[in-house]
Write an enzyme that holds these catalytic residues in place. Sequence first.
Site, PDB file in Angstrom:
ATOM      1  N   SER A  86     -60.820  13.206 -22.620  1.00  0.00           N
ATOM      2  CA  SER A  86     -61.043  13.311 -24.052  1.00  0.00           C
ATOM      3  C   SER A  86     -61.988  14.483 -24.211  1.00  0.00           C
ATOM      4  CB  SER A  86     -61.904  12.049 -24.440  1.00  0.00           C
ATOM      5  OG  SER A  86     -62.588  12.390 -25.901  1.00  0.00           O
ATOM      6  N   ASP A 104     -60.148  -9.884 -43.857  1.00  0.00           N
ATOM      7  CA  ASP A 104     -58.933  -9.708 -42.775  1.00  0.00           C
ATOM      8  C   ASP A 104     -58.880 -10.909 -41.839  1.00  0.00           C
ATOM      9  OD1 ASP A 104     -61.148  -8.921 -41.484  1.00  0.00           O
ATOM     10  OD2 ASP A 104     -59.711  -7.330 -40.468  1.00  0.00           O
ATOM     11  N   LEU A 151     -65.651   3.987 -39.603  1.00  0.00           N
ATOM     12  CA  LEU A 151     -64.846   4.881 -40.156  1.00  0.00           C
ATOM     13  C   LEU A 151     -63.221   4.407 -39.219  1.00  0.00           C
ATOM     14  CD1 LEU A 151     -65.838   8.455 -41.488  1.00  0.00           C
ATOM     15  CD2 LEU A 151     -65.457   6.242 -42.685  1.00  0.00           C
ATOM     16  N   SER A 152     -63.401   3.726 -38.343  1.00  0.00           N
ATOM     17  CA  SER A 152     -62.354   3.458 -37.241  1.00  0.00           C
ATOM     18  C   SER A 152     -61.694   4.402 -36.523  1.00  0.00           C
ATOM     19  CB  SER A 152     -61.284   2.421 -37.966  1.00  0.00           C
ATOM     20  OG  SER A 152     -60.558   1.486 -37.293  1.00  0.00           O
ATOM     21  N   SER A 202     -61.832   4.164 -33.609  1.00  0.00           N
ATOM     22  CA  SER A 202     -61.139   3.386 -32.373  1.00  0.00           C
ATOM     23  C   SER A 202     -59.450   2.965 -32.719  1.00  0.00           C
ATOM     24  CB  SER A 202     -61.772   2.134 -32.064  1.00  0.00           C
ATOM     25  OG  SER A 202     -61.798   1.299 -33.256  1.00  0.00           O
ATOM     26  N   GLU A 224     -63.797  -6.626 -47.974  1.00  0.00           N
ATOM     27  CA  GLU A 224     -64.177  -6.684 -46.653  1.00  0.00           C
ATOM     28  C   GLU A 224     -64.486  -7.962 -46.101  1.00  0.00           C
ATOM     29  OE1 GLU A 224     -64.617  -4.085 -44.555  1.00  0.00           O
ATOM     30  OE2 GLU A 224     -65.561  -3.206 -46.486  1.00  0.00           O
ATOM     31  N   ASP A 244     -57.110  -1.937 -39.707  1.00  0.00           N
ATOM     32  CA  ASP A 244     -57.614  -0.701 -39.567  1.00  0.00           C
ATOM     33  C   ASP A 244     -56.292   0.098 -38.513  1.00  0.00           C
ATOM     34  OD1 ASP A 244     -59.871  -1.467 -39.918  1.00  0.00           O
ATOM     35  OD2 ASP A 244     -60.771  -0.998 -37.979  1.00  0.00           O
ATOM     36  N   GLY A 263     -68.158   5.193 -34.210  1.00  0.00           N
ATOM     37  CA  GLY A 263     -69.112   4.234 -34.509  1.00  0.00           C
ATOM     38  C   GLY A 263     -69.772   4.184 -35.955  1.00  0.00           C
TER      39      GLY A 263
HETATM   40  P1  ADP Z   1     -65.388   2.753 -34.942  1.00  0.00           P
HETATM   41  O1  ADP Z   1     -64.053   2.550 -34.851  1.00  0.00           O
HETATM   42  O2  ADP Z   1     -66.247   2.229 -36.394  1.00  0.00           O
HETATM   43  O3  ADP Z   1     -65.564   4.340 -34.970  1.00  0.00           O
HETATM   44  P2  ADP Z   1     -65.841   1.490 -32.554  1.00  0.00           P
HETATM   45  O4  ADP Z   1     -66.976   1.134 -31.718  1.00  0.00           O
HETATM   46  O5  ADP Z   1     -64.788   0.379 -32.927  1.00  0.00           O
HETATM   47  O6  ADP Z   1     -66.398   2.241 -33.783  1.00  0.00           O
HETATM   48  O7  ADP Z   1     -64.946   2.408 -31.631  1.00  0.00           O
HETATM   49  C1  ADP Z   1     -65.667   3.884 -31.051  1.00  0.00           C
HETATM   50  C2  ADP Z   1     -65.166   4.073 -29.576  1.00  0.00           C
HETATM   51  O8  ADP Z   1     -64.072   4.619 -29.893  1.00  0.00           O
HETATM   52  C3  ADP Z   1     -65.909   5.166 -28.999  1.00  0.00           C
HETATM   53  O9  ADP Z   1     -67.199   4.344 -28.472  1.00  0.00           O
HETATM   54  C4  ADP Z   1     -65.133   5.547 -27.940  1.00  0.00           C
HETATM   55  O10 ADP Z   1     -65.118   4.764 -27.073  1.00  0.00           O
HETATM   56  C5  ADP Z   1     -63.665   5.550 -28.776  1.00  0.00           C
HETATM   57  N1  ADP Z   1     -63.390   6.904 -29.435  1.00  0.00           N
HETATM   58  C6  ADP Z   1     -63.313   7.097 -30.595  1.00  0.00           C
HETATM   59  N2  ADP Z   1     -62.998   8.631 -30.799  1.00  0.00           N
HETATM   60  C7  ADP Z   1     -62.738   9.097 -29.308  1.00  0.00           C
HETATM   61  C8  ADP Z   1     -62.338  10.246 -28.815  1.00  0.00           C
HETATM   62  N3  ADP Z   1     -62.309  11.222 -29.567  1.00  0.00           N
HETATM   63  N4  ADP Z   1     -62.332  10.362 -27.672  1.00  0.00           N
HETATM   64  C9  ADP Z   1     -62.804   9.315 -26.765  1.00  0.00           C
HETATM   65  N5  ADP Z   1     -62.921   8.210 -27.283  1.00  0.00           N
HETATM   66  C10 ADP Z   1     -63.011   7.915 -28.672  1.00  0.00           C
HETATM   67 MG    MG Z   2     -63.282   0.459 -34.371  1.00  0.00          MG
END
Ligand code: ADP
Ligand code: MG
Length: 384
Positions: free
Chosen positions: A70, A39, A127-128, A130, A36, A174, A124
């Site tokens: 989405s 990277d 678990l990524s 994004s 952790e 990620d 958020g």
């Molecule tokens: P993590 O990657 O840890 O889950 P991040 O803040 O990096 O958190 O990414 C979360 C963001 O990714 C969300 O706020 C949204 O903008 C986008 N996201 C994730 N999954 C989806 C989805 N199924 N549909 C639309 N946007 C998504």
């Molecule tokens: Mg992320």
Amino acid sequence: MGADRVGPVAAAFRERTGRDPEGVWAAPGRVNLIGEHTDYNDGFVLPAAIDRLVLVAAGRRAGGRLRLWSLQAEPPADLELAGIGPGTVGGWAAYPAGVAWALGQAGVELGGADLVVDGDVPAGSGLSSSAALECATATALADLGGADLDRADLAGLARRAENEVVGVPSGVMDQMVSMLGRAGHALFLDTRSLGAEQVPLPLEAAGLCLVVIDTRAGHRLVDGAYADRRAACQAAAAVLGVPALRDATPALLERYATALGDPGLRRARHVVTENARVLAAVELLRAGDLDRLGPLLAASHASLRDDYEVSSPELDTAVEAAVAAGAVGARMTGAGFGGSAIALVETALAGRVADRARDAFAAAGFGPPQVTAVVPSDGARRLA
Ligand code: ADP
Ligand code: MG
């Protein structure tokens, strides 16, 4: 995994566009077993892709526009492809739009496309989601655009999307594991060379499971603290006279302890010891000694808590509860200040770990955590 989810996202695509998608692609979220905050120090990480996916149903479309929907997020977007770039798109659409832009930068001509997203990676939670969204989009658009790019290339483009269009200065872990993950394996990644090795993680055969305890506490403070820790690492590397903390050793830290000061020495010590723990964990996995990972996970958590100072009361409570309930080991995962902890647990004890975590959170006055088991799974792929 995921095939039964093709129907709903394909139907949603038909509803919105009036035609069938050309295909459905998917990419997973991930947990990081150990490694952790290494990277961005050219160091080592050991993540695994998990059985939580973002699916993308997609089809080409003439006219130079990218339309995005989405099932988890609003609003939809209708963008001119040529107008997408750093700073031009906000909200969730920046992730897929950024990927389209990055592919364009790599010479992939799209001409226009429609995308419908459907995911079950909690957003958020660390678990990524994004990276899952970026990598699902990247595989979809690369296939549709007839691009000749390998998975590591696509991971790099997905990272560019996040860094330059979304504006989050993340490392490449990620995206690499979301692209390259393999069922029953963790991915040992050298973030300097981008050399990647699949390391067996046969949890089921070992009678173990991987439990995620999502603190639901969000990532308070995370942006400022993340930038602060990156800067501290850079400063420490400069004091030590090495290109990155990857190149530092415990002996070097000792020699420069006074110059590094506090908290500089502790920040650097976390990175140096964490890199060593990743290498030790890889050795244990190669030898099939999964049940000996516990002390490494515990030491990683203590180092993140005490030296790097990126844990939180919720994360500490989750880790302590898991260990008290008999977990082999547990640690916070992700950037910290909230998000999730992971616990390696004998399958028979998974329920007890969940109960103990919920009880401990209630006793501490925290909101209830979300506890789920995840399974090391395959990376990005076409499902239909
Ligand atoms: P993590 O990657 O840890 O889950 P991040 O803040 O990096 O958190 O990414 C979360 C963001 O990714 C969300 O706020 C949204 O903008 C986008 N996201 C994730 N999954 C989806 C989805 N199924 N549909 C639309 N946007 C998504
Ligand atoms: Mg992320």
